[in-house]
Scaffold this motif. Structure first.
Motif, mmCIF file in Angstrom:
data_model
loop_
_atom_site.group_PDB
_atom_site.id
_atom_site.type_symbol
_atom_site.label_atom_id
_atom_site.label_comp_id
_atom_site.label_asym_id
_atom_site.label_seq_id
_atom_site.Cartn_x
_atom_site.Cartn_y
_atom_site.Cartn_z
ATOM 1 N N CYS A 711 1.307 6.075 -9.327
ATOM 2 C CA CYS A 711 1.769 4.717 -9.010
ATOM 3 C C CYS A 711 0.953 4.118 -7.868
ATOM 4 C CB CYS A 711 3.255 4.733 -8.658
ATOM 5 S SG CYS A 711 4.348 5.113 -10.049
ATOM 6 N N ALA A 712 0.688 4.925 -6.845
ATOM 7 C CA ALA A 712 -0.102 4.424 -5.722
ATOM 8 C C ALA A 712 -1.515 4.052 -6.166
ATOM 9 C CB ALA A 712 -0.150 5.484 -4.614
ATOM 10 N N GLU A 713 -2.102 4.870 -7.045
ATOM 11 C CA GLU A 713 -3.450 4.582 -7.536
ATOM 12 C C GLU A 713 -3.478 3.276 -8.328
ATOM 13 O OE1 GLU A 713 -4.901 7.577 -10.146
ATOM 14 O OE2 GLU A 713 -6.361 6.242 -11.089
ATOM 15 N N LEU A 714 -2.518 3.103 -9.221
ATOM 16 C CA LEU A 714 -2.482 1.892 -10.040
ATOM 17 C C LEU A 714 -2.181 0.656 -9.195
ATOM 18 C CD1 LEU A 714 -0.550 3.282 -13.139
ATOM 19 C CD2 LEU A 714 -2.988 2.813 -12.969
ATOM 20 N N ASN A 715 -1.256 0.794 -8.246
ATOM 21 C CA ASN A 715 -0.934 -0.350 -7.385
ATOM 22 C C ASN A 715 -2.128 -0.734 -6.519
ATOM 23 O OD1 ASN A 715 1.729 -0.679 -8.284
ATOM 24 N ND2 ASN A 715 2.491 0.875 -6.882
ATOM 25 N N SER A 716 -2.861 0.275 -6.027
ATOM 26 C CA SER A 716 -4.043 -0.026 -5.213
ATOM 27 C C SER A 716 -5.126 -0.693 -6.042
ATOM 28 C CB SER A 716 -4.574 1.271 -4.591
ATOM 29 O OG SER A 716 -5.772 1.034 -3.893
ATOM 30 N N ALA A 717 -5.272 -0.255 -7.300
ATOM 31 C CA ALA A 717 -6.300 -0.840 -8.160
ATOM 32 C C ALA A 717 -6.012 -2.292 -8.497
ATOM 33 C CB ALA A 717 -6.438 -0.016 -9.441
#
Length: 835
Positions: A711-717
């Motif tokens: 989730c953190a990776e997708l939100n950051s992207a």
């Protein structure tokens, strides 16, 4: 002797070349002397001769010593000029040699390029020949398909012509049968009326004998006067009116016989039933008349009346028996004809059905015959466009670098179909074409040859699909422009690889694995209220009925409910929420006490926010929740709550009166086992560590960590925020990637689920109702952000929520919605906050 310089030697070598100077001196001196002598002789002036000789001698004496030096000087100057020109010649030679070397190198390069181009040309020629062979094979295949199609169409046309001829014959036979049936029905109608009319006329004639409206003063029967009382006259009139109504009803039934009877069998059945009914009714009518006459006339005339009745009845019975015998005989013949007609009609209908099936098979798109993934992907494309009435016939799939290229034939589409690349490209982002390629689909149409091609790649090209329009609440007023969103199918697969249901499956998971008793647990600003609304909306879409939203803090900046609430802003929210909870509990008890009638009641979803705050002022809340958790399955009511605490200490309940009665009135930990418990990512870790041990706990924690990282990776992207990053504004993105842990009695093990965007069900609750007086309590700014209000907001009218200043100034606009953006003139902050 000093060594001789090379230059001197060259000068000496060149010096003889300048002997003409010496000769010139001698010639000049001699010429001068000769001229002097000649002048002296001619002019007889010896002085001139002597002067000329002396000048010649003088010049000879002067020039003679310097002639060698002049020759040497001339030789030296020539040598210097020679060296200068030699250096220039050397430079020119070097320049020309460099040019020659460059030209030679360029020549070598051109020779290499010519060799490479020759090889490429040969390869291209070979590929062109291969493509030409493929084109020839495809042309032959298409010609074969056309011939097959023409042959099948001819066969189909012949079969359809035969079927049409047979159908016309059958229709003609059917018309004849219908005409015969109509004639038969008319005959039956006439026969029924011929039987009924004399019976009816006889009964009416008897009634008319006692008609009080006759012009005679006294009634008579068999020549004798009859006197009737008033009640007898009313009875005879009522009876005659009943006969008239029955006659009208009977004639109406006979007239409808043509519409109700589709065959001779039905007509004869109707005829027999009507005969039987007429017999029974006539006997009843005659019996009633006999009774009335026996009461209306003298005793001596009873026998004559009875005799007349018997005569009428015997005549009727004999006539009816004859008709029954005739109908039985004729019925057998008509049955044979009817059965034959039915068989012919069934055979023709089956042939028509077979022809229709054959037409469907011929008109169906031709698919790829293989079972590979690329064949299945091509067939998915064919099925998708077939649903839009566009026929794609599979031709081939060719391997290309990075994937495959599929080719289709589109020549079987009608002229009215718009076959353009733009029309095909409109389908690229449709759900039916998701996940086919790692790159965006690009359809290439050859309108001249009716060929459609598309490339399916197995590896992405580094370019992402454009993001779907974000919800207004997801837009930051000062943040940078967001990058494109990832493909939904790709994201769903990443969550599914971690044993987590994706957001695309949210409503299906709620339908299969949730019970309508849900407990949402999250910390402050953990998103429990929008998550509660998501689950309530999903359950309402599944169950229908009503939603009771009990929000004890309506109208706050954190109120983002798009579902109308029953607690109005400005009221004592806690007490109003308690009142509605009591009302819900009363409805629960009424339905529990009337279980048979409850099955027809509409479903009610009771949705309670901030349950822990209500518990502090409502001692009986534990009892209310206990009743719902134990028996709501039988009452068609759902009970959904949201709170910050994961334990039951805040609502373990019981009033002061019932506090000593034991656990029967208290909400216990085991009562939550009858509910679906949903824990957000921050609260899930606490539940796992408390309820799981050993390997299951470690597995669940590892999975939770991996999902949080995803989730953190997708939100950051995508530039989204699942949690507040600014403590003064508490802004989050409603469409950020979030997960939750679900513990449900319908599933033996806890599982993870990805949450859809907050307010996902805005505008999708058609058919759902709400209690009278329920209104959307969210602030106006929040309602506009949710899309519930379309008006463009102006300058804020309420004071700044940060410093209390009433003044605002305009500063730009929001990029996502184009709305004007206002900031406080005192502190410079945006007055509306997103939570």
């Amino acid at each position: 002797m000093e060594p001789q310089h090379p230059t001197d030697s060259r000068a000496q070598t060149l010096q003889p070349a300048f002997d003409y100077l010496r000769h010139g001196v001698y010639l000049t001196s001699g010429t001068a002397a000769a001229i002097a002598l000649l002048s002296g002789i001619v002019f007889h002036h010896p002085t001139v001769a002597i002067a000329g000789l002396s000048s010649a001698a003088l010049s000879l004496s002067i020039l003679h010593p310097h002639r060698d030096r002049a020759a040497q000087t001339a030789a030296t100057l020539l040598l210097q000029a020679d060296r200068t020109w030699q250096s220039k010649l050397d430079v020119a030679h070097l320049h020309s040699q460099a040019q020659i070397n460059a030209l030679q190198q360029e020549r070598d390069t051109l020779l290499g390029d010519r060799t490479t181009l020759t090889q490429h040309l040969a390869a291209a020629h070979s590929q062109q020949q291969h493509l030409q062979q493929q084109l020839t094979a495809l042309t032959a295949t298409l010609d074969h398909f056309r011939r097959d199609r023409s042959r099948v169409e001819q066969q189909l046309v012949a079969k359809l012509r035969q079927a049409r001829t047979a159908l016309e014959q059958s229709q003609q036979a059917l018309v004849e049968k219908q005409h015969s049936l109509a004639v038969h029905l008319d005959a039956i109608e006439g026969q029924i009326l011929d039987i009924w009319h004399p019976l009816y006329s006889g009964l009416i004639a008897i009634c008319d004998r006692f008609d009080p409206s006759r012009p005679v003063t006294t009634l008579e029967y068999a020549g004798k006067p009859v006197t009737l009382a008033d009640h007898e006259r009313r009875q005879w009139k009522h009876y005659r009116d009943s006969l008239v109504l029955y006659d009208a009803s009977l004639r109406s039934r006979i007239q409808r016989m043509s519409d109700d009877c589709d065959s001779h069998d039905d007509a004869y059945g109707f005829f027999l039933r009507l005969l039987e009914e007429l017999t029974v009714n006539y006997c009843k009518l005659w019996a009633n008349i006999k009774d009335l006459e026996l009461l209306s006339i003298h005793e001596g005339e009873k026998r004559a009346i009875y005799t007349e009745f018997e005569s009428f009845r015997n005549d009727y019975l004999s006539t009816a028996s004859g008709w029954v015998e005739k109908s039985t005989t004729v019925e057998a013949g008509f049955n044979v004809i009817e059965d034959s007609f039915k068989q012919e009609l069934a055979s023709l209908q089956q042939r028509i059905v077979d022809a229709e099936h054959l037409i469907d098979r011929l008109q169906a798109p031709r698919k790829f015959r293989g079972q590979t993934s690329i064949d299945k992907a091509g067939n998915r494309i064919i099925d998708h466009f077939a649903a839009s009435s566009v026929i794609l016939d599979a031709i081939e799939s060719v391997k290309i670098p990075g994937g495959f290229q599929l080719r289709f034939k589109v020549d079987r589409n009608p002229d009215s179909t718009r076959l353009t690349e733009a029309e095909f490209d409109k389908h690229c982002d449709h759900l039916g074409l998701w996940g086919l390629s790692q790159r965006p689909l690009d359809f290439d149409l050859d309108p001249r040859n009716f060929l459609l091609s598309v490339a399916l790649f197995t590896a992405p090209d580094g370019k992402l699909r454009p993001a779907t329009p974000a919800h207004p609440r997801a837009t930051s007023t000062t943040g940078p422009e967001l990058p494109p969103a990832l493909h939904p199918d790709h994201i769903a697969e990443r969550f599914q690889d971690l044993h987590c249901y994706s957001a695309l499956e949210f409503e299906e998971v709620v339908r299969l694995k949730f019970v309508p008793r849900v407990r949402v647990v999250a910390g402050s600003t953990g998103g429990k209220s929008p998550l509660l609304e998501l689950i309530a909306a999903a359950i309402a879409r599944i169950q229908g009925g009503q939603i009771w939203l009990i929000n004890p803090i309506p109208g706050s900046p954190k109120d983002w409910f798009h579902i109308p609430g029953v607690v109005p802003p400005g009221s004592d929210g806690i007490q109003c929420a308690i009142t509605w909870l009591k009302r819900a509990h009363d409805e629960f008890k009424a339905r529990r006490n009337d279980l048979p009638g409850t099955a027809h009641q509409p479903f009610i979803t009771v949705m309670v926010d901030e349950i822990n705050a209500i518990a502090r002022d409502y001692p009986d809340l534990g009892t209310v929740m206990k009743d719902f958790y134990q028996l709501s399955d039988h009452t068609r009511m759902g009970f959904l709550t949201a709170g910050q605490g994961g334990n039951v200490s805040g609502v373990s309940g019981g009033s002061q009166i019932t506090r000593k009665t034991g656990n029967a009135s208290k909400l216990m930990e085991e009562d939550f086992q009858n509910a679906t418990q949903v824990f957000t990512a921050t609260a899930a870790k606490t539940w796992i560590e408390k309820h799981l041990k050993g390997a299951p706990m470690n597995t669940a924690l590892e999975r939770l960590t991996a999902l949080n990282q995803l989730c953190a990776e997708l939100n950051s992207a995508e530039g989204k925020s699942a949690y507040p990053t600014d403590p003064t504004r508490k802004t989050v993105s409603p469409d950020a990637y979030r997960i939750a842990l679900v513990v449900s009695p319908r599933d033996t093990d806890p599982f993870f689920i990805q949450l859809p965007p907050y307010s996902h069900y805005v505008g999708q609750l058609d058919g759902i109702t709400y209690p009278d007086g329920a209104i959307v309590t969210a602030p106006t700014e929040n309602q506009r952000a949710l899309g519930l209000l379309n008006a463009t907001p102006g300058k804020p009218t309420t004071p700044c929520t940060f410093c209390g200043s009433p003044g605002f100034r305009r500063k730009g606009h929001y990029k996502a919605t184009g709305r004007p953006r206002y900031v406080c003139v005192q502190c410079g902050r945006v007055p509306s906050r997103l939570d």
